[in-house]
Scaffold this active site. Structure first.
Site, PDB file in Angstrom:
ATOM      1  N   GLU A 194       0.773  -1.256  -0.011  1.00  0.00           N
ATOM      2  CA  GLU A 194      -0.040  -0.090   0.046  1.00  0.00           C
ATOM      3  C   GLU A 194       0.825   1.389  -0.068  1.00  0.00           C
ATOM      4  OE1 GLU A 194      -3.630   1.864   2.837  1.00  0.00           O
ATOM      5  OE2 GLU A 194      -2.388   0.056   3.535  1.00  0.00           O
ATOM      6  N   LYS A 233      -9.414   2.594  -2.282  1.00  0.00           N
ATOM      7  CA  LYS A 233      -9.659   2.048  -1.125  1.00  0.00           C
ATOM      8  C   LYS A 233     -11.054   2.693  -0.548  1.00  0.00           C
ATOM      9  CE  LYS A 233      -7.201   1.191   3.345  1.00  0.00           C
ATOM     10  NZ  LYS A 233      -6.176   1.438   4.153  1.00  0.00           N
ATOM     11  N   CYS A 244      -5.535  -3.384   1.968  1.00  0.00           N
ATOM     12  CA  CYS A 244      -5.442  -3.078   3.407  1.00  0.00           C
ATOM     13  C   CYS A 244      -6.595  -3.640   4.158  1.00  0.00           C
ATOM     14  CB  CYS A 244      -4.674  -2.254   3.865  1.00  0.00           C
ATOM     15  SG  CYS A 244      -4.072  -2.229   5.451  1.00  0.00           S
TER      16      CYS A 244
END
Length: 266
Positions: free
Chosen positions: A45, A114, A148
């Protein structure tokens, strides 16, 4: 294709705050991954800029097709493998925590933002994405993208499974003391949704965070095929596509679902 050899680049590799050094390190990692037969190289990330860079996030954010994207495309084409890399994406006034997947010819294949932001830092720095399932086809394999914290929600991984994702690539910046996520939760996600999960973490200290490393490739049977340690590492493993059908036949979670019972759960 019966399997997709995947390389996971754990660590900062470059220097946080220096996109140039990160790109140089990516070039070297792509060369090593290609030499081991990898068809896909995935980074952590916010790979290009570093994660704990404070106000530099906005300053270093680039459009999805910005200068860094062109350099990554050149690296992918030169070494003949696809690359999934994390970076801060600028779109007008908004900044997203993003990952782009480019093909082995350098052409863009998919862009994901995200959707589940973690903690005060991310909520202050980024706008959440609103597209839960982003996929592309690589060598006949359906590749999906999350970032994540996204993978810690069973709904996101199940949505990918139902949409046909076979290999779920998850660039990550997981910090201590959450080591249970790569040890326990990621293999469980792979098993309950019966797909491969390539979980690619940062490592070492950065700002106020100490990242856990422990990147892994978890199979649809819940077995971790490859596991990194806590330092910088290039991990290479095969995602066996035939295993997906075998596991789903043996334990038919997806076929035995009763979605009419779940609608009230929101």
């Amino acid at each position: 294709m019966s399997s997709l050899r995947t390389a996971l680049l754990q660590g900062p590799a470059g220097v946080p705050g220096s996109v140039t050094e990160s790109l140089d390190a990516l070039d070297g990692a792509a060369r090593r991954a290609a030499a081991e037969g990898a068809r896909l190289l995935a980074t952590a990330e916010m790979y290009l800029t570093g994660y704990a860079i404070g106000d530099q996030v906005a300053a270093l954010a680039e459009p999805a097709d910005g200068p860094s994207a062109h350099r990554v495309a050149e690296i992918a084409a030169r070494h003949g493998l696809a690359i999934a890399y994390g970076y801060p994406e600028r779109d007008g006034d908004a900044v997203y925590n993003a990952v782009r997947l480019v093909g082995p010819d350098g052409a863009p294949l998919a862009d994901y933002r995200k959707t589940h932001l973690f903690g005060d830092f991310e909520r202050a720095a980024f706008t959440p994405g609103d597209t839960p399932v982003v996929q592309a086809t690589l060598d006949g394999v359906r590749v999906g993208l999350l970032i994540c914290y996204d993978v810690e929600f069973p709904e996101t991984v199940r949505a990918h499974a139902l949409a046909g994702t076979e290999l779920l690539v998850v660039p990550t910046a997981l910090m201590r003391p959450y080591e249970f996520v790569p040890h326990t939760l990621v293999p469980a996600r792979a098993y309950e949704s019966q797909l491969h999960v390539a979980y690619v973490n940062r490592s070492g200290a950065e700002g106020e965070f100490h990242f856990t490393g422990l990147s892994c490739l978890a199979g649809p049977d819940g077995v971790v095929r490859a596991r990194a340690g806590t330092g910088e590492e290039l991990l290479v493993a095969d995602a066996d596509l035939a295993l997906i059908a075998a596991v789903r036949a043996d334990t038919p979670y997806l076929a035995d679902r009763r979605p009419e019972l779940y609608r009230s759960l929101g």
